[in-house]
Every structure is written in structure tokens, then in C-alpha cells.
Write an enzyme that holds these catalytic residues in place. Structure first.
Site, PDB file in Angstrom:
ATOM      1  N   LYS A 173       1.967   0.211  -3.335  1.00 62.67           N
ATOM      2  CA  LYS A 173       0.742   0.460  -2.579  1.00 62.67           C
ATOM      3  C   LYS A 173       1.036   0.139  -1.113  1.00 62.67           C
ATOM      4  O   LYS A 173       1.125  -1.032  -0.730  1.00 62.67           O
ATOM      5  CB  LYS A 173      -0.386  -0.433  -3.096  1.00 62.67           C
ATOM      6  CG  LYS A 173      -1.745  -0.171  -2.444  1.00 62.67           C
ATOM      7  CD  LYS A 173      -2.375   1.102  -2.972  1.00 62.67           C
ATOM      8  CE  LYS A 173      -3.786   1.293  -2.422  1.00 62.67           C
ATOM      9  NZ  LYS A 173      -4.445   2.501  -2.952  1.00 62.67           N
ATOM     10  N   ALA A 194      -3.934   5.644   0.121  1.00 60.65           N
ATOM     11  CA  ALA A 194      -5.322   5.220   0.283  1.00 60.65           C
ATOM     12  C   ALA A 194      -6.132   6.431   0.733  1.00 60.65           C
ATOM     13  O   ALA A 194      -5.797   7.077   1.724  1.00 60.65           O
ATOM     14  CB  ALA A 194      -5.417   4.112   1.326  1.00 60.65           C
ATOM     15  N   GLU A 236       1.104   5.014  -4.409  1.00 54.77           N
ATOM     16  CA  GLU A 236      -0.320   5.358  -4.374  1.00 54.77           C
ATOM     17  C   GLU A 236      -0.889   5.180  -2.979  1.00 54.77           C
ATOM     18  O   GLU A 236      -0.914   4.071  -2.429  1.00 54.77           O
ATOM     19  CB  GLU A 236      -1.117   4.505  -5.365  1.00 54.77           C
ATOM     20  CG  GLU A 236      -2.581   4.929  -5.424  1.00 54.77           C
ATOM     21  CD  GLU A 236      -3.477   3.926  -6.116  1.00 54.77           C
ATOM     22  OE1 GLU A 236      -4.695   3.949  -5.847  1.00 54.77           O
ATOM     23  OE2 GLU A 236      -2.970   3.107  -6.912  1.00 54.77           O
TER      24      GLU A 236
END
Length: 237
Positions: free
Chosen positions: A37, A111, A109
Site C-alpha cells: 500500500k 488509493a 493497491e
């Protein structure tokens, strides 16, 4: 495919739960998985973020979060308001390649959507995908209004020479309406990319055991699953 970038047509479309399903399906095939992330926003220090949620649902993944900004805003805006340095694409590239050296699959991943800004220079998740030469999976909403955003996302990927690996519907409703059902055929037409899965509404609320047992059935073989787009569409005419 050792690195897959996961983006969405918008916020709150189910990216994290889809990422968890991807991880669970890969783990079920005996693959080692890492989840990266780049920027976690809207979560206070010490609170579980998206990486923790993926691990809770999917099982033993290696998780890494590069930065955390407390306000639920675009990463660049959240970093600026917090007085913190933004995450740069080359930092994400370096972290992803480090993880790929020791894992069969790395899920990056993002945002929000593809072109949400990461820094003041205008860098986006698309720049990360370009540096990594990695395919991008788009998580989309099921119903009315999503075709335009899905097509714009696919067009943005093509214009940058990036590969749209396909689309996954992040939350398929228990009682799909006309737009939901029609979109099953229209998604591939407007984006030029295959529909590769559909997660049922409320999938993230399942127990981890039930989630892991079902995840492969929500994803197509290209994503280590057994889901069949034609059969799914036929069942929802």
C-alpha cells in the site's frame, strides 16, 4: 505476472476486498503473496489499515505500507495537510521490486482512482505501473454511472501504453437491477478489457474462513480463480 497494480474507478468500490480475494486465491494455489500500500489515508496511527484488512481476510501475506496520512483525502493533499513528505513513484517501484524478489505475487493497491495525485509534481498510480511495467486491474462499481468512469480509466491506461488486465466488480448486489445486469456485457465493450470477476455484496463481512473458501469462485482463471463471465451473465439476464 509477478506484480499486479490494483486501482478503482472511484473510492469505496471494494478495492481492498478485491485485493484480499486476489491474495486468498493465490495463496490457495500455493503462491506466496505480498501486499503493498503506497499511501494509506484516512486512518490514524496505530489503527488497522487496508493491508491489515487484506491479511485478516486472506491469510498469511507479507504486508507493507509506505506512508500513512490521517485525513481521508487524496494522498498528495493528505500529505501536504499533515506536513509530511508524499510518496514518490520511484519509492513504490523500489518497494515492489524488493517484495517481488521474495514473493510469487505482489499486489500494489492504490488509493482511489488511477489518476489520484501522489505528489505536487502530479505523479499518479499510472506512473507507478509504468515504472514497474505491470498490468493494472480495475475494480468497478456494478450499477448505473460506472461505465463512463470505467471507460475513462481504460482510455487513460491505453494512452500511457499501460495494460488493463481486466475489470472486477467490487460489490455485486443481492438483487441486481437492470443497469447492473446490462453492465456485465457492456464493461468489456466500452473498456476493451475482460470482466474477470464479481465479488458479492458484503463479501468483506464474511468470516476469514468463509472468505478464503469462496474467494476463488469470485475470480476468473486469469486471477487464479474459477469464475466464468459468460455463465455469470447468463445467470443474471
Amino acid at each position: 505476472m509477478s506484480i499486479l497494480v490494483v486501482t478503482g474507478t472511484n473510492t469505496e468500490v471494494g478495492k481492498t476486498v478485491v485485493t484480499a480475494a486476489l491474495a486468498a486465491a493465490a495463496l490457495a494455489r500455493g503462491r506466496s503473496v505480498a501486499v503493498l500500500k503506497p499511501a494509506q489515508t484516512g486512518v490514524a496511527e496505530g489503527e488497522p489499515g487496508d493491508v491489515a484488512e487484506v491479511a485478516r481476510l486472506a491469510g498469511p501475506v507479507t504486508g507493507r505500507e509506505l506512508a500513512r496520512f490521517p485525513e481521508p483525502l487524496a494522498p498528495n493533499t493528505a500529505a501536504r495537510r499533515a506536513g509530511l513528505a508524499p510518496v514518490r513513484p520511484h519509492e513504490v517501484e523500489r518497494a515492489a521490486r524488493e517484495l517481488a524478489a521474495d514473493h510469487d505475487l505482489v499486489l500494489v493497491e492504490g488509493a482511489g482512482g488511477l489518476l489520484v495525485r501522489m505528489d505536487d509534481a502530479g505523479a499518479t498510480l499510472a506512473d507507478v505501473a509504468g515504472l514497474l511495467d505491470a498490468p493494472v486491474l480495475v475494480v468497478a462499481q456494478a450499477g448505473l454511472g460506472t461505465l463512463n468512469i470505467a471507460e475513462l480509466t481504460a482510455e487513460a491506461l491505453r494512452s500511457r501504453g499501460l495494460t488493463c488486465h481486466g475489470l472486477v466488480i467490487g460489490s455485486w448486489p443481492d438483487s441486481p437491477g437492470l443497469a447492473d445486469r446490462c453492465n456485465l456485457a457492456d464493461f468489456p465493450k466500452v473498456t476493451g478489457a475482460p470482466l474477470l470477476g464479481a465479488l458479492p455484496e458484503g463479501a468483506g463481512a464474511l468470516s476469514p474462513a468463509d472468505f478464503r473458501a469462496a474467494a476463488s469462485g469470485w475470480l476468473a482463471p486469469e486471477l487464479a480463480g474459477t469464475w466464468d463471465a459468460a455463465r455469470f451473465a447468463a445467470d443474471h439476464r
